[in-house]
Design a protein around this motif. Sequence first.
Motif, PDB file in Angstrom:
ATOM      1  N   GLU A 138       6.566   1.789  -2.317  1.00  0.00           N
ATOM      2  CA  GLU A 138       5.833   1.413  -1.100  1.00  0.00           C
ATOM      3  C   GLU A 138       6.784   0.846  -0.048  1.00  0.00           C
ATOM      4  O   GLU A 138       6.690   1.178   1.138  1.00  0.00           O
ATOM      5  CB  GLU A 138       4.753   0.382  -1.443  1.00  0.00           C
ATOM      6  CG  GLU A 138       3.574   0.946  -2.208  1.00  0.00           C
ATOM      7  CD  GLU A 138       2.594  -0.157  -2.586  1.00  0.00           C
ATOM      8  OE1 GLU A 138       1.403  -0.024  -2.273  1.00  0.00           O
ATOM      9  OE2 GLU A 138       3.023  -1.153  -3.195  1.00  0.00           O
ATOM     10  N   LYS A 143      -4.793  -0.865  -1.995  1.00  0.00           N
ATOM     11  CA  LYS A 143      -4.040  -1.588  -3.004  1.00  0.00           C
ATOM     12  C   LYS A 143      -3.778  -3.014  -2.526  1.00  0.00           C
ATOM     13  O   LYS A 143      -3.564  -3.255  -1.339  1.00  0.00           O
ATOM     14  CB  LYS A 143      -2.717  -0.855  -3.263  1.00  0.00           C
ATOM     15  CG  LYS A 143      -1.959  -1.346  -4.473  1.00  0.00           C
ATOM     16  CD  LYS A 143      -0.859  -0.356  -4.849  1.00  0.00           C
ATOM     17  CE  LYS A 143      -0.044  -0.872  -6.017  1.00  0.00           C
ATOM     18  NZ  LYS A 143       1.031  -1.747  -5.657  1.00  0.00           N
ATOM     19  N   LYS A 144      -3.814  -3.944  -3.465  1.00  0.00           N
ATOM     20  CA  LYS A 144      -3.486  -5.326  -3.155  1.00  0.00           C
ATOM     21  C   LYS A 144      -2.385  -5.798  -4.105  1.00  0.00           C
ATOM     22  O   LYS A 144      -2.020  -5.097  -5.030  1.00  0.00           O
ATOM     23  CB  LYS A 144      -4.718  -6.221  -3.311  1.00  0.00           C
ATOM     24  CG  LYS A 144      -5.716  -6.078  -2.182  1.00  0.00           C
ATOM     25  CD  LYS A 144      -6.955  -6.895  -2.418  1.00  0.00           C
ATOM     26  CE  LYS A 144      -6.668  -8.386  -2.380  1.00  0.00           C
ATOM     27  NZ  LYS A 144      -7.903  -9.189  -2.466  1.00  0.00           N
ATOM     28  N   ARG A 195      -2.487   0.698   1.843  1.00  0.00           N
ATOM     29  CA  ARG A 195      -2.500  -0.726   2.191  1.00  0.00           C
ATOM     30  C   ARG A 195      -3.198  -0.878   3.530  1.00  0.00           C
ATOM     31  O   ARG A 195      -3.271   0.066   4.318  1.00  0.00           O
ATOM     32  CB  ARG A 195      -1.076  -1.260   2.322  1.00  0.00           C
ATOM     33  CG  ARG A 195      -0.260  -1.219   1.045  1.00  0.00           C
ATOM     34  CD  ARG A 195      -0.532  -2.451   0.234  1.00  0.00           C
ATOM     35  NE  ARG A 195       0.269  -2.497  -0.990  1.00  0.00           N
ATOM     36  CZ  ARG A 195       0.302  -3.543  -1.816  1.00  0.00           C
ATOM     37  NH1 ARG A 195      -0.402  -4.621  -1.554  1.00  0.00           N
ATOM     38  NH2 ARG A 195       1.008  -3.517  -2.912  1.00  0.00           N
TER      39      ARG A 195
END
Length: 303
Positions: A21, A13-14, A49
């Motif tokens: 999170e 994920k970006k 991530r």
Amino acid sequence: MGRRPCCDKVGLKKGPWSADEDQKLRGFIKTNGTKYCWRAVPQRAGLLRCGKSCRLRWANYLRPDLKNDLLSKKDENLVIDLHSQFGNKWSKIASHLPGRTDNYIKNYWHNHIKKKLNNMGIDPITHKPLVPRPPTHDHHNKSRKELRKSRELEMHHQHEGKSIDEAPVLEKSVIPNNDNLDLVKENLTIDTGFSVDDIPLIQPHEMLIPPLPDDHLPSNNCPPSSIPTPSTSTKCISSSTLNLICEKLKSLPYWFTNDPCKNYNIGNTSYAEDGEFTDWDWLLNNFDIDKIDPEIFSKEKKD
DNA sequence: AAGGTATACAACCGCAGTCTT
DNA sequence: CAAGACTGCGGTTGTATACCT
């Protein structure tokens, strides 16, 4: 052989972190500390991530010791002072401000302080007075955003000590020096139309005066209102001389008193704690008109 | 009211230095 | 000593929000 990327980035994920999170990362660090290398953290914490992203999120946002409020006036002045010493060494600057990260200081600089300095007529990169630029057609053809970008590039080149011609910009500023003095003056005299963004909000009494050569500076033995002369005697300024000085100075373009060339140095420069420039007072108290290069005024006459 | 622009902030990128194996 | 791993750093970009026309 080049370095491997920190992760393959596939399926990761970006973008902005979600509260969930953040909670996972915060919880993981709380339980385990930072004993794991950051590459291992996402997998162990159940995050999609890359380790680097986790490290940045923790260091810049989640660390419990971070402050998120705006800088105080005192801290702002400290940042300005440190920046004048260290340049864009954000981590070095941040190390002097507990609870602030380099990223925070960097953003704060770009979004708050830089604008303030510009409004004060100070170049936020060199910490010297801004020099007005002759207007060009680009002012009318380019968006404000584009102009700002090219101006930043331009200032960066000046800071790097490169010549004006080396700067890949669409509008060139002109720095007065021995070679282009007349050209600069001509430009400023002929066309004084600046864009709104170019007008420094600086009053005449706030102008910076560059330093005198060391042998012209008042020594500790001299009274504050006097200045050593070549004949070692001291002079006090008379009101008529003061009026003459003011009249002469008023007739000069303001950059004349900020000329980086040593030829025209007539004062000393400092920046007081409260953000006020103090040297205009010094100039008026200690000025010796005999020390001004007569060529300044003859140049005026010639023009 | 809507679209455009500016601002503030978070996050990413890639280089470089240091550490580890 | 060399190569790879890790971390720090500074520049840049993305995005949400505020503001302006």
